[in-house]
Structures are given as structure tokens and as C-alpha cells.
Design a protein around this motif. Structure first.
Motif, short mmCIF file in Angstrom:
data_model
loop_
_atom_site.label_atom_id
_atom_site.label_comp_id
_atom_site.label_asym_id
_atom_site.label_seq_id
_atom_site.Cartn_x
_atom_site.Cartn_y
_atom_site.Cartn_z
N ALA A 18 2.26 2.97 2.64
CA ALA A 18 1.00 2.49 3.21
C ALA A 18 0.29 3.54 4.05
O ALA A 18 -0.93 3.50 4.20
N ASP A 19 1.04 4.50 4.62
CA ASP A 19 0.41 5.51 5.49
C ASP A 19 -0.10 6.72 4.72
O ASP A 19 -0.78 7.58 5.28
N ASP A 20 0.24 6.83 3.44
CA ASP A 20 -0.18 7.97 2.64
C ASP A 20 -1.64 7.82 2.21
O ASP A 20 -2.16 6.71 2.10
N PRO A 21 -2.33 8.94 1.95
CA PRO A 21 -3.68 8.85 1.39
C PRO A 21 -3.63 8.18 0.02
O PRO A 21 -2.65 8.30 -0.72
N TYR A 22 -4.70 7.48 -0.27
CA TYR A 22 -4.80 6.91 -1.61
C TYR A 22 -5.09 8.02 -2.61
O TYR A 22 -5.55 9.11 -2.26
N ALA A 45 -9.17 0.77 -3.63
CA ALA A 45 -8.31 1.94 -3.52
C ALA A 45 -7.19 1.86 -4.54
O ALA A 45 -6.63 0.79 -4.79
N VAL A 46 -6.87 3.02 -5.10
CA VAL A 46 -5.82 3.13 -6.12
C VAL A 46 -4.75 4.10 -5.63
O VAL A 46 -5.06 5.18 -5.12
N ARG A 47 -3.50 3.69 -5.76
CA ARG A 47 -2.39 4.59 -5.48
C ARG A 47 -1.43 4.52 -6.66
O ARG A 47 -0.94 3.44 -7.01
N GLY A 48 -1.17 5.67 -7.29
CA GLY A 48 -0.35 5.66 -8.49
C GLY A 48 -1.05 4.89 -9.59
O GLY A 48 -2.23 5.10 -9.88
N ASP A 49 -0.34 3.97 -10.20
CA ASP A 49 -0.93 3.19 -11.29
C ASP A 49 -1.37 1.80 -10.84
O ASP A 49 -1.69 0.95 -11.67
N ALA A 60 -10.77 5.27 5.33
CA ALA A 60 -9.54 5.60 4.61
C ALA A 60 -9.67 6.95 3.92
O ALA A 60 -10.76 7.39 3.56
N GLN A 61 -8.55 7.60 3.74
CA GLN A 61 -8.50 8.91 3.09
C GLN A 61 -8.00 8.77 1.65
O GLN A 61 -7.16 7.92 1.36
N ALA A 62 -8.50 9.63 0.78
CA ALA A 62 -8.07 9.62 -0.61
C ALA A 62 -8.20 11.01 -1.20
O ALA A 62 -9.02 11.82 -0.75
N LYS A 63 -7.38 11.31 -2.19
CA LYS A 63 -7.48 12.58 -2.87
C LYS A 63 -8.81 12.72 -3.61
O LYS A 63 -9.33 13.81 -3.78
N ARG A 64 -9.34 11.57 -4.03
CA ARG A 64 -10.64 11.58 -4.70
C ARG A 64 -11.41 10.33 -4.31
O ARG A 64 -10.85 9.22 -4.32
N VAL A 65 -12.67 10.49 -3.97
CA VAL A 65 -13.56 9.38 -3.66
C VAL A 65 -14.67 9.34 -4.70
O VAL A 65 -15.33 10.33 -4.98
N VAL A 496 -13.92 4.36 -16.45
CA VAL A 496 -12.88 3.46 -16.90
C VAL A 496 -11.55 4.05 -16.46
O VAL A 496 -11.27 5.23 -16.71
N LEU A 497 -10.73 3.24 -15.78
CA LEU A 497 -9.40 3.65 -15.35
C LEU A 497 -8.37 2.82 -16.09
O LEU A 497 -8.52 1.59 -16.23
N VAL A 498 -7.34 3.47 -16.58
CA VAL A 498 -6.21 2.80 -17.23
C VAL A 498 -4.95 3.20 -16.48
O VAL A 498 -4.63 4.39 -16.37
N ASN A 499 -4.29 2.20 -15.92
CA ASN A 499 -3.07 2.45 -15.12
C ASN A 499 -3.29 3.55 -14.08
O ASN A 499 -2.44 4.42 -13.87
N GLY A 500 -4.45 3.51 -13.42
CA GLY A 500 -4.74 4.40 -12.31
C GLY A 500 -5.31 5.75 -12.69
O GLY A 500 -5.70 6.52 -11.81
N GLU A 501 -5.40 6.06 -13.98
CA GLU A 501 -5.94 7.35 -14.41
C GLU A 501 -7.34 7.16 -14.99
O GLU A 501 -7.60 6.19 -15.71
N VAL A 502 -8.21 8.10 -14.71
CA VAL A 502 -9.58 8.03 -15.20
C VAL A 502 -9.60 8.48 -16.66
O VAL A 502 -9.26 9.62 -16.98
N VAL A 503 -10.00 7.58 -17.55
CA VAL A 503 -10.12 7.93 -18.96
C VAL A 503 -11.57 8.06 -19.40
O VAL A 503 -11.86 8.69 -20.41
#
Length: 525
Positions: A18-22, A45-49, A60-65, A496-503
Motif C-alpha cells: 500500500a505504501d509503494d507508488p502505483y 490506480a493500477v498496481r501490477g495486474d 498519489a505517486q505513480a510510475k506513469r500518470v 485499453v489496458l489488459v491485466n494492467g498493461e497498456v495494449v
């Protein structure tokens, strides 16, 4: 036990790290959750899949917004009626589906499925796919495996063998069984045979999905058969690509839906799916009486070239045309003729003239017989009415599905439904014609199909669920594919995201392949 497992998974997905960036935050979206609820403003917010959080996440922080500027954020669309077995291995990115917002498909419909489901699933897992795949086991495949294309009922031993194959498929992960009762060999089967197989499916918690025996002249008898199979086998029923495919019966969608409502009122779990077009698509061979194909291609050829038998075939075809009040076969258009691509895009009247025949029904019937004998073709049939399409679409238990396949660009003149089904509903029927509200349209593409096919963790925007998401602009989303020029991707789907990845990113496929094989409730590892 199953409910407890799902709850544990959801809790784990929402609390982990929960404390990690999304990984990703989709900001400033209008969230349509898939359940039919009104849209609301929120960040996702998405973390992993998984979907990790939903709300106002401005700090909130994220690797990508990804700021979507008020676009709709919805669950990825679930297309429950597809035929991808053939081309998915040649085009694993399934561009025509994901660029129409689809993140999950159910294949194996109309009685046709991969013969080796474990092998099919393993291939998809090993080599990658851009969307999630679930499969039915096809009754036609099972029947032909056991005793070919014979017109008779199975012996008790053959019935037992078929039931064993269905049992194996359900344990391998099939979500149910499909029938194609206008196709060989399904057309030769009787109701008790199907009931016996459906009971096996029911023991594994599966669904009975049926391309019914008739969709025109004998529509209501076919509906009754589907409902009776549901009753006798105690199994949920999915009526595939609901339509009224006979001009004489246009308007009878009211009676069709009343039958569904009455069945549900008595306690039968029945739903349906539909594509938003007034034309269907299937093989040319369905225009020829089904008994012609009994025994395989060699026997069919003998019948088609035998003068007395050919005369009988033509007479049955003419009577069928008369019942539909047709004086020509120009409603049928060649989508893909592999042995003569010059016929692609031509209707059967035009093909008949090209072959030097007169512009009359008798000659056009002879043309059909000749084409079937040479190898047939995939066709598009213009035979439904717009009011029936709209009425079926408004029913709360009818979901959206394409009946499409993975298409290779510029290959033939296929039905545009493989490219534009979801965009057409959102653009034409929601925005332009106002046939149904946006939130209800999304429900028909997401939570309703997920519920029907036991895809228990898909179809909703909820923390802890897989991050299958679609972002689209409701003001611009539209289908571009037409019957004349079908090879055109939909517009308006931004991400479009599939299991957390941008397709899909800004309307372009990223070539990512994060799709998974989704197993049915009877899956035994």
C-alpha cells in the motif's frame, strides 16, 4: 469456498504494498463501473495486474500518470461470441478486437471449438496474446469426433463417448458448451442428445450457448427447444446472436423477448447476445439443405452433380426463398471466396450474371449449388430490420457480442462486426439514436457477460479486480468499418489496458501481449 477465495483475492489485491507508488494512475476520468450505475468522477490506480485504488488520488505517486481529461473509464469489454480459433495464432495481437475496446473474448461458439482445448490453451499461454481468452466446447466438434457427419442419432455407446469428451473439456477449463444447430453435424442432432451433453456441462457449473436450429421461419420453435434444453438439463441458457432473420417475421422481436421474459419468470436462467447490424454472416453452405452434406465432402459432391438429386435440392431452395418472399438472392454477398477472390464483394445475383446466367431466381439457385460444390464461401446476409435490432438491444438481459473473428487486414470483404461492434453501439445506438443510456450499454459489454460466463473477477471497475480497462470519448467513439469497406478500425478508444498493461495507447496498438487464458468453473488443474 469459491466466494471466500474471491474475497481473499480482492482483499490481497487492495492491500498489497500500500505504501509503494502505483504503476499507473488514470486521472480525471468519468468512471462507468460496469454495473449500470451512473458515472462518477474519479482517478483509477493500477498496481501490477490489478486495480489498486479508485477515488481522488491527486497526491498519489505513480510510475506513469495518464490524464484522460474527462473521458470515460470503463471495464474492458467482454465479447462472449467470437470465433478466434483459426486466426489468433497468425495475429496474436487481435488488433480488430482490442482497438474496439475488447479485453476478453469467449470463443468456441456455434458448435465449433478447438478439438484439443488443453493444447489450444497452452499455445496461447506460451506464445502470448493481447487479450484474455475463454472457450466453450463445441457440440459439433464433439459429435464429428465420435461419429463424423452421419445424420442419425448416436448409439448409447456414442452418447457416452460424447459425454466423456464434454466432461474432459469442462475439466480442461471450458466455460460451457455451444451448439450450432443449423450447421453440419449439429443440424442432425435431436433434443435428447443435446440434453444429455448439457447435463454434463451443468455438473461443472457451465453454460449452454446455442446458435439455434432456426432464426427465420421456425424461430419460435427453435426458442422453445433452447428453453426446454435449459429446463431438462437444469443449465443456464445463452441464445447466441439473437435476431429475426426473415422479412415475413419482422416485428416479431416483441414475441421473441416475451418468451425470454416468461422463461425467466418461471425460474429459467436465460440470456442472449446480439450484434448491432441488420446483416448476418456465415457460410454459403447454409443455403443448401443440410442433408446434402451428410457423409462428408465426397458424398456431398455426388449429390450436387446427380441431376435428379440436384433438381430436388433446387426445389427445396426455391421453396425456402418463396417463404421469405424473395425473387432474387441479391441479399447475400460474398465476403471471402478463397478459390476465386474476384467474387468477393459481389452479391449472388451479380455472381450469377458473371457466370453467364439469366437474372432470375432459378438460375441464381444453380449458381449457389455450383459455388458450394467448388468449395463454398463466407457470406454476408442482409435480412434483418433496424427496429428489431433496436428492440433486442434495449432488453436488459441481451448483451453485446460481435460473432466476429480475428481478421487479417485487406483479406476478403468480411462483416464489419469484427471491427466495429462496440463502437457502433456506443456511437450510433447510444449517442445518435439514443436507443439506450451509456451506462446500460457499458453494462451489456462488461458485467452482464462476465456474470453469464462465470468470469467472476472481470467486468467491473473495483479495487482488487484485474485491471482490464478501456478509456474512450463518448462524443467521438464510432465504428468506421462498413459493408463495402470493412477493414477499418474503430475510433475514439484512447487507451485499453489488459491485466494492467497498456495494449492501446492514443488509439494505437502497443503490441503488448499480457492476455491470459480464463478457465471455467469446472477447471481441474
Amino acid at each position: 469456498m469459491r466466494a471466500a477465495l474471491v474475497a481473499a483475492l480482492l482483499l490481497a489485491g487492495s492491500l498489497a504494498r500500500a505504501d509503494d507508488p502505483y504503476d499507473i494512475i488514470i486521472r480525471n476520468g468519468r468512471v462507468i463501473d460496469g454495473a449500470g450505475n451512473p458515472w462518477y468522477q474519479a482517478d483509477v490506480a493500477v498496481r501490477g495486474d490489478r486495480i489498486a485504488a479508485i477515488g481522488h488520488l491527486q497526491t498519489a505517486q505513480a510510475k506513469r500518470v495518464i490524464d484522460v481529461g474527462g473521458a470515460v473509464v470503463a471495464p474492458g469489454f467482454i465479447d462472449v461470441h467470437t470465433h478466434i480459433e483459426g486466426e489468433i495464432r497468425n495475429r496474436r495481437t487481435a488488433d480488430n478486437f482490442v482497438l474496439d475496446g475488447v479485453t476478453t473474448v469467449v470463443t468456441g461458439n456455434c458448435g465449433g471449438s478447438a478439438q484439443d482445448l488443453p493444447g489450444f490453451f497452452n499455445d496461447l499461454k506460451k506464445n502470448g496474446i493481447s487479450l484474455n481468452v475463454a472457450s466453450l466446447v463445441g457440440h459439433g466438434m464433439v459429435r464429428s469426433t465420435v461419429f463424423g457427419s452421419e445424420t442419425r442419432a448416436p448409439t448409447s455407446e456414442e452418447q457416452t463417448r460424447m459425454e466423456a469428451l464434454v466432461d474432459e473439456a469442462m475439466r480442461a477449463g471450458a466455460v460451457g458448451m455451444s451448439t450450432g444447430l443449423i450447421y453440419v453435424p449439429g443440424t442432425y442432432s435431436k433434443t435428447p442428445e443435446i440434453v444429455g451433453l448439457a447435463r454434463v456441462v451443468a455438473r461443472h457449473g457451465g453454460v449452454y450457448a446455442t446458435h439455434m436450429r432456426h432464426e427465420g421461419d421456425h424461430l419460435f420453435e427453435a426458442v422453445n427447444e433452447a428453453l426446454e434444453i435449459g429446463r431438462q438439463a437444469n443449465i443456464p441458457v445463452e441464445i447466441s446472436h439473437m435476431k429475426v432473420a426473415n422479412k415475413r417475421l419482422w416485428g416479431q422481436s416483441k414475441k421473441y423477448l416475451a418468451m425470454i421474459d416468461a422463461a425467466r419468470a418461471e425460474g429459467l436462467d436465460v440470456t442472449g447476445d446480439q450484434y448491432p447490424y441488420t446483416a448476418s454472416s456465415t457460410a454459403l453452405a447454409v443455403m443448401v439443405p443440410s442433408w446434402v452434406a451428410a457423409g462428408g465432402k465426397d458424398e456431398q459432391h455426388k449429390r450436387l452433380i446427380d441431376p435428379p438429386t440436384r433438381k430436388k435440392i433446387a426445389a427445396e431452395m426455391k421453396e425456402n426463398a418463396r417463404k421469405q418472399k424473395r425473387t432474387h438472392l441479391d441479399y447475400a454477398v460474398v465476403a471471402n471466396c478463397k478459390w476465386d477472390t474476384s467474387l468477393n464483394g459481389m452479391n449472388l445475383s451479380q455472381v450469377s450474371k458473371k457466370l453467364g446466367r439469366k437474372a432470375r431466381l432459378d438460375d441464381e439457385i444453380q449458381t449457389v449449388i455450383d459455388l458450394v460444390d467448388k468449395g463454398g464461401a463466407q457470406m454476408v446476409y442482409h435480412q434483418m430490420s433496424e427496429p428489431d435490432v433496436a428492440r433486442l438491444m434495449q432488453h436488459p438481459h441481451v448483451m453485446v457480442a460481435s460473432d466476429g473473428s480475428v481478421v487479417i487486414p485487406e483479406n476478403g470483404v468480411p462483416h464489419p462486426r469484427s471491427y466495429g461492434t462496440n463502437a457502433r453501439v456506443l456511437g450510433r445506438y447510444v449517442r445518435e439514436l439514443k436507443v439506450l443510456p451509456l451506462e446500460q450499454a457499458v453494462r451489456k459489454m462488461t458485467s452482464l457477460p462476465a456474470q453469464r460466463f462465470h468470469l467472476i473477477d472481470r467486468g467491473l471497475v473495483r479495487p482488487g479486480l484485474p485491471a482490464d480497462l478501456v478509456v474512450f470519448d463518448p462524443a467521438t467513439v464510432a465504428d468506421v468499418a462498413t459493408f463495402d469497406k470493412p477493414h477499418a478500425y474503430s475510433r475514439g478508444f484512447k487507451y485499453v489496458l489488459v491485466n494492467g498493461e497498456v495494449v492501446v495507447e492514443e488509439g494505437r496498438h502497443t503490441q503488448a501481449k499480457p492476455g491470459k487464458v480464463l478457465m471455467g468453473p469446472g477447471f481441474t488443474p
